[in-house]
Enzyme design. Structure first.
Site, PDB file in Angstrom:
ATOM      1  N   TYR A 150      -2.092  -1.224  10.423  1.00 31.32           N
ATOM      2  CA  TYR A 150      -2.132  -1.486   8.981  1.00 31.32           C
ATOM      3  C   TYR A 150      -0.859  -0.978   8.311  1.00 31.32           C
ATOM      4  O   TYR A 150      -0.235  -1.687   7.507  1.00 31.32           O
ATOM      5  CB  TYR A 150      -3.360  -0.799   8.388  1.00 31.32           C
ATOM      6  CG  TYR A 150      -3.519  -0.966   6.894  1.00 31.32           C
ATOM      7  CD1 TYR A 150      -3.941  -2.179   6.356  1.00 31.32           C
ATOM      8  CD2 TYR A 150      -3.263   0.096   6.027  1.00 31.32           C
ATOM      9  CE1 TYR A 150      -4.102  -2.332   4.985  1.00 31.32           C
ATOM     10  CE2 TYR A 150      -3.420  -0.047   4.659  1.00 31.32           C
ATOM     11  CZ  TYR A 150      -3.845  -1.258   4.145  1.00 31.32           C
ATOM     12  OH  TYR A 150      -3.995  -1.409   2.780  1.00 31.32           O
ATOM     13  N   SER A 161       0.857  -1.184   0.000  1.00 34.48           N
ATOM     14  CA  SER A 161       0.000   0.000   0.000  1.00 34.48           C
ATOM     15  C   SER A 161       0.892   1.232   0.000  1.00 34.48           C
ATOM     16  O   SER A 161       2.069   1.161   0.362  1.00 34.48           O
ATOM     17  CB  SER A 161      -0.888   0.013   1.249  1.00 34.48           C
ATOM     18  OG  SER A 161      -1.646   1.207   1.334  1.00 34.48           O
TER      19      SER A 161
END
Length: 263
Positions: A155, A141
């Site tokens: 995350y 990401s």
């Protein structure tokens, strides 16, 4: 002939979102598919793709459990024969401030986003090494290694780790014919993005998605199929000299210094 014709791809977290987009794109490019997900609903997607003339096998497994992964891959290989491409897509994101986040929530991210990738890769890699040919696509990401949002510490931690794993594997197995590359998406219109929006503003989650889009130079979220096309490129011979790379697909969201200054 499609760029993935004759290749068999294992895609984790394939039921929805980016995983589903990759599955549909790979099918269009001619790949045989092994769709792995924790939900038995993955059978429905496999049946749909088979009904459209694609070769597709669904397997249910929990990527956190090495034994579950090994059993699922064994079943899939009995039907498909081998795995040429691995897409480590399965992942989760729960919002929570660093000080308030429980150890269980922290470990939930680590167990799926890091250990899950580790488990599946370790199960698939030996066969690729034996053939001296394999392509591994990691789903990282922009969050973690490049940018960060409040409430996404766990995350971000895990997605930054995937970049390190990608580079390490790429170096370690380059001479074994294995290419390993990471995709770093920005916001994509997926159930995960919608969940983040609901967690951010339970009363009006759509407004969160609208604000996300406003902060992106291209003024929209990505479609999962667009990420699928990038994954197909990295899994194909078109990217034959790429390994250890981070491939950002974010509509330019990591480019501006600020959204409040400029013309």
């Amino acid at each position: 002939m499609g760029k993935l014709t004759g290749k068999t791809a294992l895609i984790t977290g394939a039921l929805q979102g980016i995983g589903e987009g990759i599955a549909r794109t790979f099918a269009r490019h001619g790949a045989n598919l092994i769709l792995l997900d924790i939900s038995p609903e993955i059978e429905k997607l496999a049946d749909e793709l088979c009904g459209r003339g694609h070769r597709c096998t669904a397997v249910v497994a929990d990527v956190r459990d090495p034994a579950s992964v090994a059993a699922a891959i064994k079943r899939a290989k009995e039907k498909e024969g081998r795995i040429d491409i691995l897409v480590n897509n399965a992942g989760v994101c729960r919002l929570g401030s660093f000080l308030d986040m429980s150890d269980d929530d922290r470990d939930f991210h680590i167990d799926i986003n890091i250990k899950g990738v580790w488990n599946v890769t370790k199960a698939v890699l030996p066969e690729m090494i034996a053939r001296k040919d394999g392509r591994i696509v990691m789903m990282s990401s922009v969050t973690g290694d490049m940018v960060a949002d409040p409430g996404e510490t766990a995350y971000a931690l895990t997605k930054a780790a995937i970049v390190g794993l990608t580079k390490s594997l790429a170096v370690e197995y380059a001479q074994s014919g294995i290419r390993v590359n990471a995709i770093c998406p920005g916001y994509v219109r997926t159930p995960m993005a919608e969940s983040i929006a609901r967690q951010s503003n339970p009363e009006d989650p759509e407004s969160v998605l609208t604000e996300m889009a406003k902060a992106i130079p291209m003024r929209r979220l990505a479609d999962p199929l667009e990420v699928g096309e990038l994954a197909a490129f990295l899994a194909s011979d078109e990217s034959s000299y790429l390994t250890g790379t981070q491939n950002v697909i974010d509509g330019g969201s990591t480019l501006p210094e600020t959204v409040s200054v400029g013309i």
